[in-house]
Design an enzyme around this catalytic site. Structure first.
Site, short mmCIF file in Angstrom:
data_model
loop_
_atom_site.label_atom_id
_atom_site.label_comp_id
_atom_site.label_asym_id
_atom_site.label_seq_id
_atom_site.Cartn_x
_atom_site.Cartn_y
_atom_site.Cartn_z
N TRP A 117 45.09 -85.43 95.29
CA TRP A 117 45.22 -86.52 96.23
C TRP A 117 46.54 -87.36 96.14
CZ3 TRP A 117 42.30 -85.35 99.96
CH2 TRP A 117 40.83 -85.08 99.71
N ASP A 184 45.83 -96.05 95.85
CA ASP A 184 44.67 -95.23 96.50
C ASP A 184 43.45 -95.53 95.58
OD1 ASP A 184 42.67 -93.44 97.32
OD2 ASP A 184 43.92 -91.68 97.41
N LYS A 208 33.21 -92.63 99.14
CA LYS A 208 32.88 -92.62 97.66
C LYS A 208 32.14 -93.90 97.06
CE LYS A 208 35.87 -89.11 98.02
NZ LYS A 208 37.21 -89.03 98.07
C1 LIG Z 1 38.45 -88.39 98.72
C2 LIG Z 1 39.75 -89.02 98.42
C3 LIG Z 1 40.71 -88.81 99.38
C4 LIG Z 1 40.62 -88.30 100.89
O1 LIG Z 1 39.96 -89.12 101.48
P1 LIG Z 1 39.48 -88.92 103.07
O2 LIG Z 1 39.00 -90.00 103.67
O3 LIG Z 1 38.65 -87.62 103.20
O4 LIG Z 1 40.96 -88.65 103.62
C5 LIG Z 1 41.85 -89.52 98.96
N1 LIG Z 1 41.98 -89.98 97.85
C6 LIG Z 1 41.17 -89.91 96.94
C7 LIG Z 1 41.31 -90.49 95.36
C8 LIG Z 1 40.07 -89.28 97.33
O5 LIG Z 1 38.82 -89.33 96.11
#
Ligand SMILES: *Cc1c(COP(=O)(O)O)cnc(C)c1O
Length: 378
Positions: A117, A184, A208
């Protein structure tokens, strides 16, 4: 005799298809039961209007109240100061990978590369300027979080991924950063208290820990916006989504109402349990329970560096001498009701995602399953 019959009865009920499932999916993933219930009801009849949530205008007062309450829940649960805006947008965290850079990158940005990511975030930022990867743990398949790196003070911001969902590593404290810190937090938001003031911006996909797919949260300190020279399309410019009046917040275009509603109910559930400090305590208990078993059980080994172990995603593989048992354990665990424990293809083995809504009973069930498998096979 009676005892034996009891065991047979238990085994039989355990093997029925309707048995309790233990959901360890990495995302989308388990959500609190009350949030699901409330959403089902709202889809039938929203706010006692006699009309379902999917069939109303987002400009109705009932919906504006849900939006305002959702924002307030975020502010209360994470102690978000007034100088920060809270937005609920579409496009997922992946859209934020470029939106962050579009809004904040003038010349150069610094990134910590801790997984796939983070790498994707780097790739998208490069569309807007120079990117300095300050440190990377790619050398050991992202099984640790780099330390002792130097953050360049001439960069516009420093970007981190606090929880590396695929590799099960986590930055568990709010780091000190001499420049704007952007995080993030897709997979560990609301799992622990966060010192918001240490961050210029926090974002993530909801799917998540705070809701279903379809809504992305963005928390940004308002004074950092509008400082770049490039012109931005309206939807990309964060300022578009921050209205002076509450009704304009995240309502420039039609918001993902269903996802926001589930998030609203999920956060109410977090609050009812005592907020993020209480969640953190339970999350630590769950993680400790599972890591203790991984370390004790001779058939399994953890893949993440111990000091960086995530309390959200627990990654483990078969120990070297039991490698050929992997498929057997997967089948055994499935039989016991474990769902979603297959590791990401880039790590292999197993990954148990134990987000806020995953009950400690499920973690205990997985631990019991590992113990039983060891007894039978080691
Ligand atoms: C799942 C995830 C993403 C991607 O998220 P989307 O909403 O599918 O674009 C980005 N960063 C992390 C840390 C993730 O776990």
């Amino acid at each position: 005799m009676n005892f034996d019959l009891g065991i047979i009865f238990l085994l039989q009920t355990n093997s029925t298809v309707n048995m309790k499932k233990h959901n360890f999916n990495a995302g989308p993933c388990i959500l609190p039961e009350p949030a699901i219930e409330a959403t089902i009801n709202a889809i039938r009849n929203f706010d006692n209007t006699g009309i379902g949530l999917l069939e109303i205008s987002h400009r109705t007062p009932g919906w504006e109240r849900v939006m305002a309450e959702t924002e307030q829940l975020w502010r209360d649960l994470l102690n978000i100061p007034n100088e920060y805006a809270v937005m609920f947008l579409g496009g997922g965290a992946s859209t934020q990978f470029f939106a962050v850079a579009a809004n904040l990158l003038s010349k150069k940005a610094a990134y910590l590369e801790t997984g796939v990511w983070a790498k994707k975030a780097v790739k998208e930022a490069k569309f807007y300027g120079e990117v300095e990867v300050v440190a990377s743990s790619a050398d050991k398949n992202f099984s640790y979080v780099p330390k002792g790196y130097k953050i360049p003070t001439d960069a516009d911001y420093f970007h981190i991924t606090t929880n590396n969902t695929i590799y099960g590593t986590e930055i568990k404290t709010d780091i000190d950063c001499p420049i704007k810190l952007v995080a993030d937090m897709s997979s560990d938001i609301m799992s622990r208290p966060v010192d918001i003031k240490k961050y210029a911006m926090i974002y993530g996909g909801a799917q998540k820990n705070v809701g279903p797919a379809g809504v992305t949260f963005v928390i940004v300190r308002k004074d950092i916006l509008g400082k770049i020279e490039r012109k931005l399309p309206s939807m990309v410019d964060y300022r578009t989504h921050i209205g002076e009046e509450a009704k304009d917040n995240s309502m420039y275009n039609t918001p993902p109402v269903i996802s926001i509603f589930v998030m609203h109910e999920t956060l109410k559930w977090v609050k009812s349990l005592g907020g993020v400090a209480a969640m953190h305590k339970i999350n630590n208990q769950k993680a400790d329970l599972l890591y203790a078993e991984i370390d004790r059980n001779k058939m399994f080994v953890g893949t993440a560096a111990k000091e960086d172990r995530s309390i959200m995603n627990v990654c483990f593989v078969m120990a070297e001498q039991y490698k050929e048992k992997e498929a057997d354990f997967m089948a055994f665990a499935k039989e016991k009701g474990m769902v979603g424990i297959k590791g990401h293809r880039s790590v292999g083995g197993f990954r148990a995602s134990i987000y806020n809504a995953c009950p400690i009973e499920s973690v205990q069930a997985l631990v019991d399953c590992m113990k039983e498998f060891e007894k039978k096979n080691a």
